[in-house]
Motif scaffolding. Structure first.
Motif, mmCIF file in Angstrom:
data_model
loop_
_atom_site.group_PDB
_atom_site.id
_atom_site.type_symbol
_atom_site.label_atom_id
_atom_site.label_comp_id
_atom_site.label_asym_id
_atom_site.label_seq_id
_atom_site.Cartn_x
_atom_site.Cartn_y
_atom_site.Cartn_z
ATOM 1 N N SER A 57 36.883 42.204 19.425
ATOM 2 C CA SER A 57 35.648 42.106 18.392
ATOM 3 C C SER A 57 35.227 43.457 18.399
ATOM 4 O O SER A 57 34.383 43.400 17.140
ATOM 5 N N ARG A 74 42.086 25.632 23.435
ATOM 6 C CA ARG A 74 40.485 24.941 23.538
ATOM 7 C C ARG A 74 40.622 25.391 25.484
ATOM 8 O O ARG A 74 39.535 26.026 25.674
ATOM 9 N N MET A 124 41.904 29.997 25.225
ATOM 10 C CA MET A 124 40.660 31.064 25.024
ATOM 11 C C MET A 124 39.493 31.785 26.576
ATOM 12 O O MET A 124 39.660 32.554 25.799
ATOM 13 N N ALA A 155 36.334 37.770 10.467
ATOM 14 C CA ALA A 155 36.883 37.121 10.789
ATOM 15 C C ALA A 155 38.667 37.081 10.582
ATOM 16 O O ALA A 155 39.625 36.302 11.148
ATOM 17 N N LEU A 156 38.889 37.496 9.378
ATOM 18 C CA LEU A 156 39.973 37.381 8.997
ATOM 19 C C LEU A 156 41.466 38.260 9.592
ATOM 20 O O LEU A 156 42.487 38.028 10.538
ATOM 21 N N ILE A 199 39.331 38.849 23.628
ATOM 22 C CA ILE A 199 38.232 38.691 22.374
ATOM 23 C C ILE A 199 37.251 39.474 22.322
ATOM 24 O O ILE A 199 36.791 40.169 20.958
ATOM 25 N N LEU A 253 45.663 36.824 16.694
ATOM 26 C CA LEU A 253 45.347 36.042 17.077
ATOM 27 C C LEU A 253 46.717 34.561 16.708
ATOM 28 O O LEU A 253 47.796 34.308 17.846
ATOM 29 N N VAL A 254 46.238 34.429 15.887
ATOM 30 C CA VAL A 254 47.880 33.427 15.544
ATOM 31 C C VAL A 254 49.019 34.292 15.036
ATOM 32 O O VAL A 254 50.158 33.604 15.518
ATOM 33 N N LEU A 280 41.368 39.167 13.175
ATOM 34 C CA LEU A 280 40.742 38.714 14.417
ATOM 35 C C LEU A 280 41.735 36.858 14.486
ATOM 36 O O LEU A 280 42.570 37.111 15.466
ATOM 37 N N SER A 281 41.246 36.337 13.002
ATOM 38 C CA SER A 281 42.405 34.622 13.408
ATOM 39 C C SER A 281 43.284 34.935 12.886
ATOM 40 O O SER A 281 44.728 34.417 13.762
ATOM 41 N N LEU A 282 43.725 35.948 12.430
ATOM 42 C CA LEU A 282 45.276 36.325 11.698
ATOM 43 C C LEU A 282 46.184 37.400 13.040
ATOM 44 O O LEU A 282 47.353 36.672 13.601
#
Length: 313
Positions: free
Chosen positions: A237, A222, A226, A102-103, A233, A109-110, A105-107
């Motif tokens: 993942s 969105r 995405m 979670a951390l 992704i 992407l940001v 992939l989200s970081l």
């Protein structure tokens, strides 16, 4: 008039003077097999053979120090089902994997979205975020072990602003969080580069058309970003999930599975049984469990691609 005799499909003529069965098609097939032979040999030697030996060893009681190698059948699997430490190990493994994926992939992407804005200094920041990927894993982890101690650099920075930090690697909750953050900072640059390449491949005309239609930033992200980067992704993942289940050096250097067993993930528990307790038979059984978990998660992710990966049907 001279008649030209055509050769029926699949009945190519052999070379003059050569055997009739040595056709051009067979020569092409042989060339293809020869080109693929090194990869097939490597797969058989370094993947299939170790997998087969892993299953074979899991059916034996193998103690290297005692020199015993005895057939036990399914006893190791019965022991696995009754192992009182296994539920805690699986919980620690799940907590580490979920937090890391979670951390990370989200970081990633940001960071990729920020670096895709064509602002001044993006090359420097891209280098800074990617450089930990090139650093040796053990060296990176040793540095962070000193930084996270009670009198380390992290608590020193906190003391500057009047805060008192804990001994990060000695608390059950903080130890797991510390290991996750250290691993994320080590590898987030790789996923960031993959996401950045995917973002740069999205046609800018789509954003321009959506802006004209009145779509806001969140709607564009969105509805356009995405879906268009969904194949990347999926790739990141799968790589991150599999990597999270194979973590060892970070756990060994930072916490050695502690405090208690709070950071004893499945790979480290496997190492303890096989190489510390010299019970290679049960270690091989834990390897079978790890292989099954990785296989199931990979298949689930691959099957889910049809629902959320664009252009999949």
């Amino acid at each position: 008039m001279t008649q030209v005799r055509s050769t029926p499909p699949g009945r190519e003529q052999s070379r003059p003077g050569g055997p009739r069965w040595w056709t051009a098609r067979r020569r092409d097939h042989l060339a293809g097999f020869l080109f693929a032979a090194p990869q097939l040999a490597g797969t058989a030697l370094f993947v299939l053979l170790p997998l087969g030996l892993m299953f074979w060893y899991s059916l034996h009681d193998w103690n290297v120090l005692a020199g015993g190698f005895t057939w036990t059948g399914g006893e190791n699997y019965e022991r696995l089902a009754q192992d009182p430490a296994l539920p805690g190990v699986l919980r620690a493994t799940a907590a580490f994997s979920i937090g890391l994926v979670a951390l990370n992939l989200s970081l990633a992407l940001v960071l990729a979205i920020l670096l895709d804005q064509k602002l001044r200094g993006t090359v420097v920041f891209r280098t800074i975020f990617f450089s930990p990927v090139a650093v040796t894993l053990v060296a990176w982890t040793i540095v962070w072990r000193f930084l996270l101690q009670d009198d380390g650099g992290v608590n020193g920075l906190l003391s500057v602003v009047g805060a008192e930090g804990p001994n990060w690697l000695r608390g059950e909750a903080t130890a797991m969080a510390s290991v996750i953050v250290v691993q994320v900072l080590k590898n987030v640059g790789l996923n960031m580069v993959l996401f950045l390449a995917a973002l740069q491949g999205v046609p800018r005309e789509l954003y321009e058309a959506s802006t004209i239609d009145g779509a806001g930033a969140w709607t564009r992200f969105r509805r356009i970003t995405m879906p268009m980067i969904s194949p990347t992704i999926l790739l990141t993942s799968i790589i991150t999930v599999v990597g999270s289940l194979q973590v060892f050096a970070q756990i060994d250097v930072l916490t050695s599975g502690g405090p208690g067993t709070s950071t004893t993930v499945l790979v480290y528990y496997l190492y303890q049984n096989a190489f510390q307790f010299h019970d290679f038979g049960y270690g091989a059984t834990l390897s079978v469990l790890l292989f099954a978990i990785v296989l199931v998660l990979t298949v689930i992710q691959w099957q889910m691609r049809r629902k959320w990966v664009v252009h999949e049907d």
